[in-house]
Design a protein around this motif. Structure first.
Motif, PDB file in Angstrom:
ATOM      1  N   GLU A 190      40.053  42.234  42.581  1.00  0.00           N
ATOM      2  CA  GLU A 190      41.346  42.902  42.718  1.00  0.00           C
ATOM      3  C   GLU A 190      42.483  41.879  42.858  1.00  0.00           C
ATOM      4  O   GLU A 190      43.560  42.044  42.299  1.00  0.00           O
ATOM      5  CB  GLU A 190      41.320  43.828  43.937  1.00  0.00           C
ATOM      6  N   GLU A 191      42.175  40.794  43.578  1.00  0.00           N
ATOM      7  CA  GLU A 191      43.168  39.747  43.772  1.00  0.00           C
ATOM      8  C   GLU A 191      43.389  38.933  42.504  1.00  0.00           C
ATOM      9  O   GLU A 191      44.509  38.511  42.207  1.00  0.00           O
ATOM     10  CB  GLU A 191      42.705  38.825  44.905  1.00  0.00           C
ATOM     11  N   ASP A 192      42.321  38.710  41.735  1.00  0.00           N
ATOM     12  CA  ASP A 192      42.404  37.949  40.487  1.00  0.00           C
ATOM     13  C   ASP A 192      41.554  38.645  39.440  1.00  0.00           C
ATOM     14  O   ASP A 192      40.339  38.418  39.359  1.00  0.00           O
ATOM     15  CB  ASP A 192      41.911  36.518  40.708  1.00  0.00           C
ATOM     16  N   PRO A 193      42.142  39.521  38.626  1.00  0.00           N
ATOM     17  CA  PRO A 193      41.371  40.317  37.656  1.00  0.00           C
ATOM     18  C   PRO A 193      40.542  39.483  36.687  1.00  0.00           C
ATOM     19  O   PRO A 193      39.541  39.979  36.154  1.00  0.00           O
ATOM     20  CB  PRO A 193      42.463  41.107  36.916  1.00  0.00           C
ATOM     21  N   SER A 194      40.907  38.214  36.469  1.00  0.00           N
ATOM     22  CA  SER A 194      40.114  37.384  35.547  1.00  0.00           C
ATOM     23  C   SER A 194      38.702  37.163  36.076  1.00  0.00           C
ATOM     24  O   SER A 194      37.775  36.853  35.308  1.00  0.00           O
ATOM     25  CB  SER A 194      40.792  36.032  35.325  1.00  0.00           C
ATOM     26  N   LEU A 195      38.517  37.326  37.385  1.00  0.00           N
ATOM     27  CA  LEU A 195      37.186  37.153  37.966  1.00  0.00           C
ATOM     28  C   LEU A 195      36.265  38.327  37.653  1.00  0.00           C
ATOM     29  O   LEU A 195      35.060  38.254  37.889  1.00  0.00           O
ATOM     30  CB  LEU A 195      37.286  36.964  39.483  1.00  0.00           C
ATOM     31  N   GLY A 196      36.813  39.403  37.125  1.00  0.00           N
ATOM     32  CA  GLY A 196      36.016  40.554  36.727  1.00  0.00           C
ATOM     33  C   GLY A 196      35.342  40.374  35.383  1.00  0.00           C
ATOM     34  O   GLY A 196      34.557  41.232  34.968  1.00  0.00           O
ATOM     35  N   ARG A 197      35.632  39.251  34.690  1.00  0.00           N
ATOM     36  CA  ARG A 197      34.992  38.989  33.404  1.00  0.00           C
ATOM     37  C   ARG A 197      33.638  38.320  33.616  1.00  0.00           C
ATOM     38  O   ARG A 197      33.444  37.571  34.569  1.00  0.00           O
ATOM     39  CB  ARG A 197      35.865  38.069  32.538  1.00  0.00           C
ATOM     40  N   PRO A 198      32.688  38.561  32.696  1.00  0.00           N
ATOM     41  CA  PRO A 198      31.397  37.871  32.810  1.00  0.00           C
ATOM     42  C   PRO A 198      31.528  36.401  32.440  1.00  0.00           C
ATOM     43  O   PRO A 198      32.458  36.006  31.719  1.00  0.00           O
ATOM     44  CB  PRO A 198      30.508  38.610  31.804  1.00  0.00           C
TER      45      PRO A 198
END
Length: 580
Positions: free
Chosen positions: A461-469
């Motif tokens: 939520e804080e850094d949406p790029s971390l939601g990528r594989p």
């Protein structure tokens, strides 16, 4: 102030604070060894109200406890040895782990036992499994897994079409359980820290503090900073597994416990290479061979051979790999080749040394000893029964403390992430919608973090790029790499790729394709500069290259020599030689 249960972090700041706390005041007990038994001792002791420190020279679970068959089981072969007490004890622990202690990390898994002899084998195996199921009931707990069932060859082939029709005449199916072994240890340490224990990795015990004959603490080298410190404790527990004898030598004199290492090698292959809905267990001339479902992979193993070489990096040779392939191919309709092998790992069993020269016949029971005042040794056993070993060790600690210590309560202490896991699992569709992740990703996270999933989702939520594989290892999200450093005690790239995730054995590239991306993600929370990022990638690359080359060698000595050619990113300190 003790952290709220389930939120204990093991990040860099917490590590520094733990070492400072250990140095500042005498503890009731300090534990040497951050494998499953050491972590169990720390949790048992701290939940009895004792002040506890734990020191691990490498990464948590970096030895035997991350290189097991990843099974929680009673041990069918111990029934043949008529060791009913060991089997009953292990089955009781299996039930506790499945239903109460760690339902988010331990789950049932089915196995098919192909029958190869007409007449006597089905009643023989069937009788054993009736006893296995009965012993499971006799613990007074619900087993948590279905009972066994007999199958014709036709019905068995429906479950496991990969089996060669002419290789067996029928089968019996039974259930056991499996676990992510390294993750379990790390979660147990976070749980212990949540109850007040101080834990630190890369902190090597180099010697003992003494007052006359009594051990009063340990000397420690912080391998990350090179600084030395003293940790004073009323009791010290040696829970170092295959390193038990080496720690005993630091005390001086002949020890009461002697441990022999037995090497077990496992192969990892993609799930599509073996068409089966169930795991498979096969008899070998020495022991048994498991084909274990593992996400999008199979784990196949294990071997059981004596190992007298380097204990930090036991090497798998070509002979080991060929042995496993030969035995599994004996029952497969489409044989596996070395090209099918994604990953290989070797671990060492800490077996209590006896008169027999065959490691497969050495005891899997455990022993606790008090060789000198102030020192408790615990060794032997198996992963499944770690909690009983820990309880017995802390009972010995309590005896040495000469004070009233409450009895063990870890049979009623859920690990961090267990509370609320089932409710979140039932709500996974809603979690998927609110987080923007696919429900399959939520299921993956729940099976790794349980109710601590909210901490991982908060990073995204804080850094949406971390939601990528991760590119090249898309079973894992970028957030999991960051979380490993901020919450799970990971200090180096190899800690993440080999233990917090299993990318090192679950990909054909052995983690090399993601090393640069993962190192960049770790740089922030671990405060690495560009030079350290470069070093981490370089050391990891050398490790993979050395492992691959060692697996082309014919003998243990040749494989060991090559594996040792890749240096550790954190070198060890020399132990004390002056024991006066």
């Amino acid at each position: 102030m003790t952290a709220r249960m389930g939120t204990a972090r093991l990040g860099p700041a917490e590590r520094s604070a733990a070492l400072a706390q250990m140095e500042s005041a005498e503890l009731d007990v300090v534990v040497i060894g951050g494998g499953v038994v050491g972590a169990g001792v720390a949790l048992d002791a701290t939940t009895r109200g004792l002040s506890v420190g734990l020191l691990e020279a490498r990464d948590f679970a970096s030895g035997t406890s991350s290189r097991s068959s990843k099974l929680i089981h009673g041990g069918l072969r111990y029934l043949e040895q008529l060791n009913f007490d060991l089997v009953r004890e292990a089955l009781q622990e299996r039930a506790l782990l499945l239903q109460r202690i760690a339902p988010h990390l331990v789950r049932p898994v089915p196995f098919l036992f192909p029958l190869t002899h007409l007449g006597w084998e089905r009643p023989y195996v069937g009788t054993g499994l009736v006893m296995y199921d009965t012993l499971g009931f006799s613990t007074g707990l619900a087993r948590g897994v279905p009972g066994h069932r007999h199958l014709s060859r036709r019905r068995a082939l429906r479950l496991a079409p990969a089996l060669r029709r002419t290789a067996f005449s029928g089968a019996v199916q039974y259930w056991d359980a499996q676990v992510d072994d390294a993750r379990y240890v790390m979660t147990m340490l976070r749980t212990a820290a949540g109850y007040g224990a101080h834990v630190a990795s890369r902190a090597q015990v180099t010697g003992f503090l003494r007052e006359g004959e009594r051990v009063t603490g340990v000397r420690v080298r912080d391998l990350e900073t090179g600084t030395d410190l003293e940790v004073r404790a009323r009791q010290v527990v040696n829970a170092t597994g295959v390193w038990t004898d080496e720690i005993q030598e630091l005390v001086g004199g002949r020890g009461q416990i002697h441990v022999r290492a037995s090497k077990g090698v496992h192969l990892v292959v993609p799930r599509d290479r073996i068409h089966s809905l169930t795991g498979i267990i096969l008899r070998t001339e020495k022991s048994v061979l498991f084909v274990i479902p593992w996400g999008r992979h199979w784990i196949i193993g294990t071997t059981d051979t004596r190992w007298d070489l380097d204990k930090v990096h036991p090497a798998a040779s070509r002979s080991d790999i060929d042995y496993v392939l030969e035995h599994v191919n004996a029952v497969l309709s489409v044989p596996l080749t070395r090209d099918d092998v994604e990953g290989v790992y070797a671990g060492l069993r800490p077996l209590l040394s006896g008169e027999s020269e065959e490691t497969s016949k050495l005891s899997r029971e455990h022993v606790v000893a008090h060789p000198v005042p102030g020192l408790v040794m615990v060794a032997g056993g198996k992963y499944t029964t770690y909690r009983v070993m820990a309880k017995d060790a802390v009972d010995a600690v309590a005896h040495g403390l000469h004070q009233r210590v409450p009895p063990s309560c870890t049979d009623r202490i859920p690990l961090a992430g267990a509370e609320g896991h089932q409710a979140l699992w039932n709500s996974r569709e809603r979690l998927a919608r609110s987080s923007g992740l696919h429900v399959a990703r939520i299921e993956h996270l729940l099976q790794r973090y349980g109710s601590m999933i909210d901490e991982v989702l908060a990073l995204i939520e804080e850094d949406p790029s971390l939601g990528r594989p991760l590119t090249g290892a898309d079973d894992y999200l970028r957030a999991e790499v960051v979380y490993a450093a901020t919450h799970e005690g990971a200090r180096h790239l190899n800690d993440v790729l080999a233990r917090r995730t299993h990318i090192a054995i679950e990909t054909f590239h052995r983690g090399l394709a993601v090393a640069e991306e993962a190192a960049a993600l770790l740089a922030g929370p671990l405060e690495w500069d560009d030079e350290q990022v470069k070093r981490e990638i370089e050391y990891y690359t050398k490790r993979v290259e050395a492992e691959r080359l060692s697996q082309e060698q014919d003998t243990d000595h040749e494989a060991d020599a090559i594996r040792l050619g890749a240096p550790d990113i954190v070198p060890f300190a020399a132990p004390e030689t002056n024991l006066a």
